[in-house]
Design a protein around this motif. Structure first.
Motif, PDB file in Angstrom:
ATOM      1  N   ILE A 143      58.604   0.679  57.653  1.00 49.75           N
ATOM      2  CA  ILE A 143      58.262   0.342  59.027  1.00 49.75           C
ATOM      3  C   ILE A 143      59.593   0.016  59.913  1.00 49.75           C
ATOM      4  N   TRP A 144      60.380  -0.732  59.197  1.00 50.06           N
ATOM      5  CA  TRP A 144      61.634  -1.108  59.768  1.00 50.06           C
ATOM      6  C   TRP A 144      62.511   0.186  60.090  1.00 50.06           C
ATOM      7  N   LEU A 145      62.481   1.348  59.104  1.00 61.02           N
ATOM      8  CA  LEU A 145      63.238   2.520  59.609  1.00 61.02           C
ATOM      9  C   LEU A 145      62.618   3.211  60.799  1.00 61.02           C
ATOM     10  N   ILE A 146      61.187   3.215  60.758  1.00 60.11           N
ATOM     11  CA  ILE A 146      60.733   3.930  62.037  1.00 60.11           C
ATOM     12  C   ILE A 146      61.343   3.131  63.343  1.00 60.11           C
ATOM     13  N   PHE A 147      61.439   1.918  63.432  1.00 64.19           N
ATOM     14  CA  PHE A 147      61.899   1.136  64.407  1.00 64.19           C
ATOM     15  C   PHE A 147      63.424   1.868  64.768  1.00 64.19           C
ATOM     16  N   GLN A 148      64.148   1.596  63.783  1.00 63.17           N
ATOM     17  CA  GLN A 148      65.398   2.084  63.786  1.00 63.17           C
ATOM     18  C   GLN A 148      65.654   3.395  64.284  1.00 63.17           C
ATOM     19  N   MET A 149      64.874   4.269  63.976  1.00 69.57           N
ATOM     20  CA  MET A 149      64.998   5.774  64.404  1.00 69.57           C
ATOM     21  C   MET A 149      64.582   5.788  65.916  1.00 69.57           C
ATOM     22  N   ILE A 150      63.716   4.792  66.435  1.00 70.50           N
ATOM     23  CA  ILE A 150      63.093   4.960  67.836  1.00 70.50           C
ATOM     24  C   ILE A 150      64.513   4.234  68.883  1.00 70.50           C
ATOM     25  N   ILE A 151      65.267   3.117  68.127  1.00 71.10           N
ATOM     26  CA  ILE A 151      66.191   2.848  68.729  1.00 71.10           C
ATOM     27  C   ILE A 151      67.269   3.836  68.965  1.00 71.10           C
ATOM     28  N   SER A 152      67.724   4.527  67.903  1.00 68.80           N
ATOM     29  CA  SER A 152      68.727   5.580  67.960  1.00 68.80           C
ATOM     30  C   SER A 152      68.334   6.723  68.627  1.00 68.80           C
ATOM     31  N   GLY A 153      67.191   6.943  68.889  1.00 69.94           N
ATOM     32  CA  GLY A 153      66.509   8.238  69.256  1.00 69.94           C
ATOM     33  C   GLY A 153      66.658   9.431  68.419  1.00 69.94           C
ATOM     34  N   VAL A 176      48.940   8.265  57.260  1.00 74.26           N
ATOM     35  CA  VAL A 176      48.007   9.259  57.589  1.00 74.26           C
ATOM     36  C   VAL A 176      48.935  10.167  58.389  1.00 74.26           C
ATOM     37  N   SER A 177      49.480   9.609  59.651  1.00 66.71           N
ATOM     38  CA  SER A 177      50.426  10.370  60.471  1.00 66.71           C
ATOM     39  C   SER A 177      51.541   9.448  61.179  1.00 66.71           C
ATOM     40  N   PRO A 178      52.682   9.754  60.304  1.00 62.70           N
ATOM     41  CA  PRO A 178      53.980   8.920  60.887  1.00 62.70           C
ATOM     42  C   PRO A 178      54.295   9.548  62.385  1.00 62.70           C
ATOM     43  N   ASP A 179      54.068  10.460  62.509  1.00 62.02           N
ATOM     44  CA  ASP A 179      54.752  11.389  63.821  1.00 62.02           C
ATOM     45  C   ASP A 179      53.975  10.430  65.118  1.00 62.02           C
ATOM     46  N   LEU A 180      52.652  10.358  64.842  1.00 58.47           N
ATOM     47  CA  LEU A 180      51.558   9.691  65.662  1.00 58.47           C
ATOM     48  C   LEU A 180      52.427   8.056  65.961  1.00 58.47           C
ATOM     49  N   VAL A 181      52.451   7.640  64.839  1.00 58.94           N
ATOM     50  CA  VAL A 181      52.861   6.002  64.767  1.00 58.94           C
ATOM     51  C   VAL A 181      54.131   5.822  65.519  1.00 58.94           C
ATOM     52  N   PHE A 182      55.124   7.077  65.479  1.00 54.05           N
ATOM     53  CA  PHE A 182      56.377   6.968  65.864  1.00 54.05           C
ATOM     54  C   PHE A 182      56.412   6.979  67.393  1.00 54.05           C
ATOM     55  N   ILE A 183      55.437   7.910  67.991  1.00 51.76           N
ATOM     56  CA  ILE A 183      54.931   7.826  69.369  1.00 51.76           C
ATOM     57  C   ILE A 183      54.582   6.595  69.943  1.00 51.76           C
ATOM     58  N   LEU A 200      56.270   4.187  72.725  1.00 53.78           N
ATOM     59  CA  LEU A 200      55.541   3.589  74.119  1.00 53.78           C
ATOM     60  C   LEU A 200      55.581   2.164  73.908  1.00 53.78           C
ATOM     61  N   ALA A 201      54.940   1.464  72.888  1.00 57.20           N
ATOM     62  CA  ALA A 201      54.729  -0.011  73.006  1.00 57.20           C
ATOM     63  C   ALA A 201      56.027  -0.727  73.001  1.00 57.20           C
ATOM     64  N   LEU A 202      57.073  -0.395  72.525  1.00 54.54           N
ATOM     65  CA  LEU A 202      58.463  -0.899  72.840  1.00 54.54           C
ATOM     66  C   LEU A 202      58.580  -0.712  74.188  1.00 54.54           C
ATOM     67  N   LYS A 203      58.570   0.400  74.773  1.00 49.64           N
ATOM     68  CA  LYS A 203      59.001   0.584  76.101  1.00 49.64           C
ATOM     69  C   LYS A 203      58.350  -0.164  77.183  1.00 49.64           C
ATOM     70  N   PHE A 204      56.955  -0.526  76.876  1.00 53.39           N
ATOM     71  CA  PHE A 204      56.237  -1.222  77.793  1.00 53.39           C
ATOM     72  C   PHE A 204      56.038  -2.724  77.403  1.00 53.39           C
ATOM     73  N   ASN A 205      56.914  -3.200  76.286  1.00 57.36           N
ATOM     74  CA  ASN A 205      56.752  -4.610  75.841  1.00 57.36           C
ATOM     75  C   ASN A 205      55.659  -4.920  75.419  1.00 57.36           C
ATOM     76  N   ILE A 206      54.840  -4.067  74.629  1.00 53.72           N
ATOM     77  CA  ILE A 206      53.434  -4.511  74.148  1.00 53.72           C
ATOM     78  C   ILE A 206      53.903  -5.282  72.795  1.00 53.72           C
ATOM     79  N   ILE A 207      54.891  -4.903  71.931  1.00 57.85           N
ATOM     80  CA  ILE A 207      55.101  -5.309  70.979  1.00 57.85           C
ATOM     81  C   ILE A 207      56.673  -5.759  71.050  1.00 57.85           C
ATOM     82  N   LYS A 208      57.200  -6.839  70.376  1.00 53.71           N
ATOM     83  CA  LYS A 208      58.663  -7.301  70.433  1.00 53.71           C
ATOM     84  C   LYS A 208      59.482  -6.549  69.230  1.00 53.71           C
ATOM     85  N   ILE A 209      60.340  -5.936  69.751  1.00 53.59           N
ATOM     86  CA  ILE A 209      61.050  -5.169  68.487  1.00 53.59           C
ATOM     87  C   ILE A 209      61.876  -6.219  67.765  1.00 53.59           C
TER      88      ILE A 209
END
Length: 334
Positions: A259-269, A309-316, A320-329
């Motif tokens: 889970i941590w790695l997914i958020f790291q990938m989001i940060i780095s793009g 089930v679908s890591p690609d969907l979770v990534f997206i 979006l959740a981080l972009k709109f501050n729905i969850i705290k990174i």
């Protein structure tokens, strides 16, 4: 009186190394050797180290001509070390003046001693304590390292017997850049019968955004770091038979790291399909043990099942959740 080897790896640490070294030099326990490894710094780190060498003969130095990484720095220092015990202190951290004395005293009836720490980030400070003073059994130790993170997975805030390290050729994996600490002490702990916890915040861990560790996840080297991190958690399987319940704790760590790695990938793009496939496999294989240790209503559990089930969907969705501050990174980067 036991001789204690204090190993301080440093890279571009000119802003922090002065405070770190002063905290080590000022220890109430005086019989120490301080091995400082400058890993090819491009700033004034080397000059600051050399100034302290002139003031304190207990300081020994290793200067690398180029940056090899923290694992080689620590390994080179371990080869040089002549102490009975060894402790590691990061160059951007500092310690209480009783840090060594407390940990040495705790080793009288144990092979590994650990203390609490203060987590410092920006202007916020938080004491992290286990709430137990004295010997702890291995089940408590492994749970609080791999699951609760109350005992940090790094090698700092701990005192090791150098005899166990050298007799069993325990070194840091130089080809692993994230999680090398964890593999080091996991192997070391497999040779321990007793572990002692000092319930005092004697180590100050500074979570600096610009430190080597914190800036490791940039676009240029992200791939190597992610692969290295995945390899480290997969390698934990080598220690499953060392302790009852350890398989469950390792499963939890694998999923939490995924889970941590997914958020790291989001940060780095840096979105890698191959990595997401590996993360999906990890979550699918370990989700049941993760559920047992996490509880049924936590966001992490839902995330784990969704990734399986679908890591690609979770990534997206996470992006979006981080972009709109729905969850705290920050919750996912600790």
């Amino acid at each position: 009186m036991l001789l204690i080897s204090v190993i301080v790896p440093a890279y571009n640490a000119e802003k922090y190394i002065e405070k770190c070294l002063k905290s080590v030099i000022g220890q109430t326990y005086r019989n120490i050797e301080i091995i400082v490894v400058d890993d090819g710094s491009k700033d004034l780190t080397k000059r600051i180290i050399e100034q302290h060498v002139k003031k304190d003969p207990r300081i020994k130095t290793i200067f690398h001509e180029k940056n090899y990484g923290v694992s080689k720095s620590r390994n080179d220092a371990l080869i040089m070390a002549r102490g009975d015990c060894v402790t590691f202190i990061d160059a951007d951290d500092s310690v209480s003046n009783q840090y060594i004395e407390e940990l040495v005293n705790a080793l009288k009836d144990a092979e590994l001693s650990i203390c609490g720490y203060i987590r410092c980030e920006d202007y916020n400070k938080k004491e992290i304590l286990l709430g137990i003073q004295g010997g702890i059994d291995k089940d408590i130790f492994y749970y609080n390292v791999l699951c609760s993170n109350i005992i940090h997975a790094a090698c700092w805030n701990k005192m090791f017997l150098l005899s166990i390290i050298k007799e069993n050729n325990i070194l840091f994996e130089e080809n692993i850049y994230v999680g090398e600490d964890m593999l080091f002490w996991m192997r070391y702990a497999s040779f321990c019968n007793k572990i002692y916890y000092v319930n005092k915040p004697l180590y100050c861990y500074y979570k600096n955004k610009n430190s080597v560790q914190q800036s490791a996840y940039n676009n240029k080297i992200m791939d190597a770091k992610i692969i290295s991190c995945l390899e480290a958690v997969q390698r934990l399987d080598e220690y499953i038979l060392c302790q009852e319940n350890l398989d469950k704790y390792i499963s939890y760590r694998k999923v939490r790291t995924s889970i941590w790695l997914i958020f790291q990938m989001i940060i780095s793009g840096n979105w890698k399909k191959s990595v997401l496939r590996e993360i999906k496999f990890i979550c699918k294989k370990n989700k049941n043990n993760f559920l047992v240790l996490s509880g049924r209503l936590k966001l992490e559990v839902l995330t784990c099942y969704a990734i399986s089930v679908s890591p690609d969907l979770v990534f997206i969705i996470a992006k979006l959740a981080l972009k709109f501050n729905i969850i705290k990174i920050e919750k996912y980067l600790s």
